[in-house]
Design an enzyme around this catalytic site. Structure first.
Site, mmCIF file in Angstrom:
data_model
loop_
_atom_site.group_PDB
_atom_site.id
_atom_site.type_symbol
_atom_site.label_atom_id
_atom_site.label_comp_id
_atom_site.label_asym_id
_atom_site.label_seq_id
_atom_site.Cartn_x
_atom_site.Cartn_y
_atom_site.Cartn_z
ATOM 1 N N HIS A 263 35.668 43.308 46.669
ATOM 2 C CA HIS A 263 35.447 43.277 45.217
ATOM 3 C C HIS A 263 33.941 43.335 44.980
ATOM 4 O O HIS A 263 33.274 42.322 44.763
ATOM 5 C CB HIS A 263 36.043 42.017 44.592
ATOM 6 N N ARG B 61 41.614 48.590 36.444
ATOM 7 C CA ARG B 61 40.560 49.473 35.913
ATOM 8 C C ARG B 61 40.790 50.908 36.377
ATOM 9 O O ARG B 61 40.652 51.858 35.593
ATOM 10 C CB ARG B 61 39.188 48.988 36.413
ATOM 11 N N ASP C 278 40.095 45.467 39.624
ATOM 12 C CA ASP C 278 39.638 46.791 40.061
ATOM 13 C C ASP C 278 40.800 47.785 40.032
ATOM 14 O O ASP C 278 40.649 48.930 39.602
ATOM 15 C CB ASP C 278 39.054 46.678 41.474
#
Ligand code: NAX
Length: 325
Positions: A187, A162, A159
């Protein structure tokens, strides 16, 4: 050459492991002078496929691979391990409720927590990747009372990466120029990718992008990236997940050099007022094999609200499996 370290990977015949094991064997995690003994765990029906992975590993003739153990017994796979990637998990089946999924995984991770407790090195560094990763990590931790709770973590690095990549692209820059991104919480789609402190090319990201893009595009894009990849690829993120698992363990073991990363950690004693009995992702720096939460950050009202939403989800997950804790 150093003495070999033992690295366990569960779900070793699965798609993330198919990238992860080879990256570790190549030295991408601990460097080109650190031999590894790979200890691979699968469930009995997947042992044939795991044997194929072992054959391929041998065929790579990796200089750093000092041994390979393949087993369907966690007590064997976790014996004396220094690093453990817990990737294997029970996926959601047809008609399965979220609570059924949490419970099925709670059973797997309680067995694996006990096996780590009884057989791993006392300093083992554990990363839970298998979903629901944060709550699976909590169960692992509760079943490993002899391990330091700080040695059990869950993966938020995908994450985090990203988020960095979305910022770099929007700013026309590069991920190496992006710093101080945080992904708070779970998550899951409630995670909070936060740019309050982030910089790109040394400038505040908030001064480079407009707030509408941040709220309406950036946050949902990062939160939904996993689903977007499944839609595009017809399968869930695998190479990028493996890459993030390597990043997480490397920075934890070798240090993040002052760089902020996001890690799911046991929230006991956290400075942001988050429930202390969940695994929650915070901004972290790593040094000398230890992680530390970045303290003293000012939390806006918007952030507080987003952080509370993802915290509430984690508290709910914990309550769904309370009988197994
Ligand atoms: P795969 O279904 O390809 O592989 C999972 C493997 O785990 C299978 O080979 C299965 O036999 C094995 N397994 C199941 N139960 C096991 C047990 N008790 N002991 C050992 N092995 C067991 O899934 P893959 O794409 O590799 O994903 C693995 C897990 O990572 C999933 O739970 C997935 O949801 C999760 N992810 C987590 C991410 C994160 O950022 N934390 C991102 C990627 C990924 O979605």
């Amino acid at each position: 050459m150093k003495a070999p370290v033992r690295v366990a990977v569960t779900g070793a015949a699965g798609q993330i492991a198919y990238s992860l094991i080879f990256r570790v064997a190549h030295g991408d995690m601990l460097g080109p002078d650190q031999p590894v003994i790979l200890q691979l765990l699968e469930i009995p029906p997947a042992m044939g496929a795991l044997n194929g992975v072992v054959m391929e590993l041998k065929d790579c003739a990796y200089p750093l691979v000092a041994g390979i153990v393949a087993s369907d017994d966690p007590n064997v796979a976790f014996k004396d391990v220094d690093y453990a990637f817990l990737v294997g998990a029970r996926p959601r089946g047809p008609g399965m409720e979220r609570s059924d999924l949490l419970e099925a995984n709670a059973k797997i991770f309680s067995v694996q927590g006990k096996a780590l407790n009884d057989h791993a090195s006392k300093d083992v560094k554990v990363l839970i990747v298998g979903n629901p990763a944060n709550t699976n990590a909590l169960i692992t931790l509760k079943n490993a009372p002899n391990l330091n709770p700080k040695n059990i973590t869950s993966m938020m690095r995908l994450d985090h990466n990203r988020a960095m990549s979305q910022i770099a692209e929007k700013a026309g820059s590069h991920t190496t120029k992006v710093e101080k991104v945080v992904v708070w919480g779970n998550h899951s789609a409630t995670q909070y990718p936060d740019i309050s402190y982030a910089t790109v090319d040394g400038k505040a990201v908030k001064s480079v992008v407009d707030n509408d893009w941040y709220v309406d595009t950036f946050i949902p894009t990062v939160q939904q990236r996993g689903a977007a990849i499944i839609k595009a690829r017809g399968a869930s993120s695998a190479a990028s997940a493996a890459c993030s698992a390597v990043d997480h363990m490397r920075d934890w073991a070798l240090g993040s050099n002052g760089k902020w990363v996001s890690m799911g950690v046991f929230a006991a004693g956290n400075p942001y007022g988050i429930d202390e009995n969940i695994m929650y992702s915070f901004p972290i720096t790593c040094e000398n094999g230890q992680w530390k939460i970045v303290e003293g950050l000012e939390i806006s009202e918007f952030s507080r609200d987003m952080m509370a939403k993802t915290e509430a989800e984690l508290v709910g997950e914990r309550e769904a499996i309370a009988s197994l804790l």
